[in-house]
Design a protein around this motif. Structure first.
Motif, mmCIF file in Angstrom:
data_model
loop_
_atom_site.group_PDB
_atom_site.id
_atom_site.type_symbol
_atom_site.label_atom_id
_atom_site.label_comp_id
_atom_site.label_asym_id
_atom_site.label_seq_id
_atom_site.Cartn_x
_atom_site.Cartn_y
_atom_site.Cartn_z
ATOM 1 N N GLN A 95 26.924 1.983 -3.915
ATOM 2 C CA GLN A 95 25.335 1.614 -4.122
ATOM 3 C C GLN A 95 25.480 2.018 -5.763
ATOM 4 O O GLN A 95 24.953 3.136 -5.942
ATOM 5 C CB GLN A 95 24.291 1.693 -3.001
ATOM 6 N N THR A 96 24.795 0.366 -6.357
ATOM 7 C CA THR A 96 23.828 0.362 -7.362
ATOM 8 C C THR A 96 22.740 1.177 -7.407
ATOM 9 O O THR A 96 21.778 1.208 -6.776
ATOM 10 C CB THR A 96 24.552 -0.167 -8.666
ATOM 11 N N LYS A 97 22.054 1.868 -9.062
ATOM 12 C CA LYS A 97 20.844 1.970 -8.584
ATOM 13 C C LYS A 97 19.779 0.576 -9.002
ATOM 14 O O LYS A 97 20.141 -0.307 -9.917
ATOM 15 C CB LYS A 97 20.945 2.977 -9.686
ATOM 16 N N VAL A 98 18.964 1.269 -8.434
ATOM 17 C CA VAL A 98 18.054 0.108 -8.901
ATOM 18 C C VAL A 98 16.523 0.147 -8.732
ATOM 19 O O VAL A 98 16.149 1.665 -8.972
ATOM 20 C CB VAL A 98 17.156 -0.559 -7.128
ATOM 21 N N ASN A 99 16.106 -0.461 -10.214
ATOM 22 C CA ASN A 99 15.208 -0.342 -10.867
ATOM 23 C C ASN A 99 13.559 -0.324 -10.652
ATOM 24 O O ASN A 99 13.943 -1.176 -9.408
ATOM 25 C CB ASN A 99 15.171 -0.809 -12.166
ATOM 26 N N THR A 100 12.386 0.863 -10.249
ATOM 27 C CA THR A 100 12.065 0.381 -9.488
ATOM 28 C C THR A 100 10.060 0.217 -10.425
ATOM 29 O O THR A 100 9.987 1.196 -11.207
ATOM 30 C CB THR A 100 11.648 1.374 -7.995
ATOM 31 N N LEU A 101 9.498 -0.403 -10.218
ATOM 32 C CA LEU A 101 8.183 0.045 -10.623
ATOM 33 C C LEU A 101 7.257 0.611 -10.185
ATOM 34 O O LEU A 101 6.639 0.616 -8.801
ATOM 35 C CB LEU A 101 6.988 -1.480 -10.503
ATOM 36 N N THR A 102 6.502 2.156 -10.704
ATOM 37 C CA THR A 102 5.839 2.629 -9.710
ATOM 38 C C THR A 102 3.854 2.540 -10.399
ATOM 39 O O THR A 102 3.912 2.117 -11.703
ATOM 40 C CB THR A 102 5.946 4.778 -9.586
ATOM 41 N N GLU A 103 3.187 2.795 -9.127
ATOM 42 C CA GLU A 103 2.420 2.758 -9.919
ATOM 43 C C GLU A 103 1.353 3.916 -9.443
ATOM 44 O O GLU A 103 1.480 4.749 -8.775
ATOM 45 C CB GLU A 103 1.513 2.126 -9.438
ATOM 46 N N GLU A 104 0.540 4.709 -10.310
ATOM 47 C CA GLU A 104 -0.152 5.765 -9.977
ATOM 48 C C GLU A 104 -1.731 5.548 -8.934
ATOM 49 O O GLU A 104 -2.485 4.839 -10.373
ATOM 50 C CB GLU A 104 -0.395 6.736 -11.519
ATOM 51 N N VAL A 105 -2.062 6.277 -8.264
ATOM 52 C CA VAL A 105 -3.167 5.610 -7.602
ATOM 53 C C VAL A 105 -4.118 6.946 -7.945
ATOM 54 O O VAL A 105 -3.781 8.158 -7.462
ATOM 55 C CB VAL A 105 -3.362 5.952 -6.085
ATOM 56 N N LEU A 106 -5.358 6.846 -8.163
ATOM 57 C CA LEU A 106 -6.075 7.920 -8.745
ATOM 58 C C LEU A 106 -7.142 8.846 -7.401
ATOM 59 O O LEU A 106 -7.280 8.321 -6.903
ATOM 60 C CB LEU A 106 -7.373 7.596 -9.199
ATOM 61 N N TYR A 107 -7.136 9.597 -7.339
ATOM 62 C CA TYR A 107 -7.606 10.795 -6.514
ATOM 63 C C TYR A 107 -8.738 11.617 -7.362
ATOM 64 O O TYR A 107 -7.980 12.657 -7.866
ATOM 65 C CB TYR A 107 -6.463 11.774 -5.603
ATOM 66 N N PRO A 108 -10.325 11.647 -6.576
ATOM 67 C CA PRO A 108 -10.431 12.830 -6.783
ATOM 68 C C PRO A 108 -10.160 14.078 -6.327
ATOM 69 O O PRO A 108 -9.277 14.110 -5.078
ATOM 70 C CB PRO A 108 -11.962 12.777 -6.094
ATOM 71 N N ASP A 109 -10.642 14.784 -6.750
ATOM 72 C CA ASP A 109 -9.912 16.330 -6.760
ATOM 73 C C ASP A 109 -9.393 17.082 -5.372
ATOM 74 O O ASP A 109 -8.788 17.126 -4.479
ATOM 75 C CB ASP A 109 -10.257 18.067 -7.876
ATOM 76 N N GLU A 110 -11.474 16.088 -4.319
ATOM 77 C CA GLU A 110 -10.663 17.043 -3.154
ATOM 78 C C GLU A 110 -10.832 16.006 -2.097
ATOM 79 O O GLU A 110 -10.981 15.407 -0.799
ATOM 80 C CB GLU A 110 -12.965 16.879 -2.570
ATOM 81 N N ALA A 111 -9.905 14.935 -2.315
ATOM 82 C CA ALA A 111 -9.235 13.369 -1.668
ATOM 83 C C ALA A 111 -7.859 13.747 -0.936
ATOM 84 O O ALA A 111 -7.581 14.264 -2.036
ATOM 85 C CB ALA A 111 -9.174 12.767 -2.188
ATOM 86 N N PRO A 112 -7.883 13.708 0.044
ATOM 87 C CA PRO A 112 -6.431 13.421 0.477
ATOM 88 C C PRO A 112 -5.208 12.746 -0.341
ATOM 89 O O PRO A 112 -5.921 11.369 -0.348
ATOM 90 C CB PRO A 112 -6.337 13.400 2.290
ATOM 91 N N ARG A 113 -4.198 13.552 0.258
ATOM 92 C CA ARG A 113 -3.425 12.335 -0.295
ATOM 93 C C ARG A 113 -2.343 11.585 1.149
ATOM 94 O O ARG A 113 -1.610 12.621 1.480
ATOM 95 C CB ARG A 113 -2.310 12.988 -1.694
#
Length: 253
Positions: A95-113
């Motif tokens: 299997q060749t490598k597949v390029n993926t697009l990622t994003e960053e979800v912003l969380y407050p410090d007290e928030a669960p992930r």
């Protein structure tokens, strides 16, 4: 597509093999860093694997991918990425490598992930099936996985759900995460915006009761959760807060 994209059937030495991607949702509480923590996963992987073996039906084979992957990544996986994960588990497949697009979800410090443990289950009889419903077996799996992943005594243990097919695990994970987020950092409003360039992608914007992160945004994809999953997530959002009158976008960094 939500059903077919995560499944793959092939033959090995003339015998059929049926494989499907399953996800196990994990809610990381504030103060913990188990998502993407390689050292923590290395210490927990044996116990997690043993618990999964005891929970799964007989004659079902598993390939568990390393680590708890953040929703920020999994939510952006295109069909080609899901297919790539399936092909990686085929014997002899280059299997060749597949390029993926990622994003960053912003969380407050007290928030669960939200994160997911990704695995491919295989069977030589039919499509992999979940075990019969058992409160005791399900509780044991969730307790063992939560305990194995919990390494920070100053943070609450993670909330763990049982594995499920992609469309159901993704929906259940997002709905539970939204409820937990609202519990510790009130959701004041929300909006849902389809992306005009592709019919698959939907952006969800949340207005939070937080000075640190007043607006955050995440992606859901219809090929992952289906129209039923989109409807379920919107019902949860509607139960938490009113819809924003006008669309908002997360401010650029």
């Amino acid at each position: 597509m939500a059903t077919l994209v995560s499944r793959l059937a092939y033959r090995i030495s003339g015998r059929p093999r049926f494989s499907e991607i399953f996800l196990l949702p994990v809610i990381q509480q504030a103060g913990s860093d188990l998502i993407g923590n390689e050292a923590n996963w290395k210490a927990a992987s044996f116990a997690v694997g043993e618990a999964l073996d005891r929970w799964m039906p007989a004659q079902t084979f598993k390939t568990v991918f390393n680590g708890i992957r953040p929703f920020d990544w999994v939510g952006t996986w295109r069909p080609a990425v899901l297919r790539s994960h399936l092909y990686r588990t085929m014997p002899g497949n280059d299997q060749t490598k597949v390029n993926t697009l990622t994003e960053e979800v912003l969380y407050p410090d007290e928030a669960p992930r939200l994160g997911f443990l990704c695995m491919v289950l295989s069977s030589d009889r039919s499509w992999p099936a979940l075990p019969s419903s058992s409160t005791v077996a399900d509780k044991r799996l969730k307790d063992v996985v939560s305990y194995a992943l919990h390494h920070d005594e100053h943070a609450s243990p993670p909330i763990v759900l049982t594995p499920d097919r992609v469309q159901f695990a993704m929906t259940d994970g997002v709905c539970l995460w939204l409820s937990e987020l609202d519990r510790v950092c009130k959701v004041r409003g929300w909006s849902v915006t389809p992306i005009s360039s592709t019919a698959d992608v939907i952006k969800v914007t949340l207005r939070l009761d937080s000075q640190q992160v007043p607006l955050t945004q995440f992606t859901i994809r219809k090929h992952q959760i289906g129209l039923r999953g989109v409807d379920d997530i919107m019902h949860v959002l509607a139960s938490l807060a009113p819809i924003m009158d006008t669309a908002h976008d997360r401010p650029a960094n």
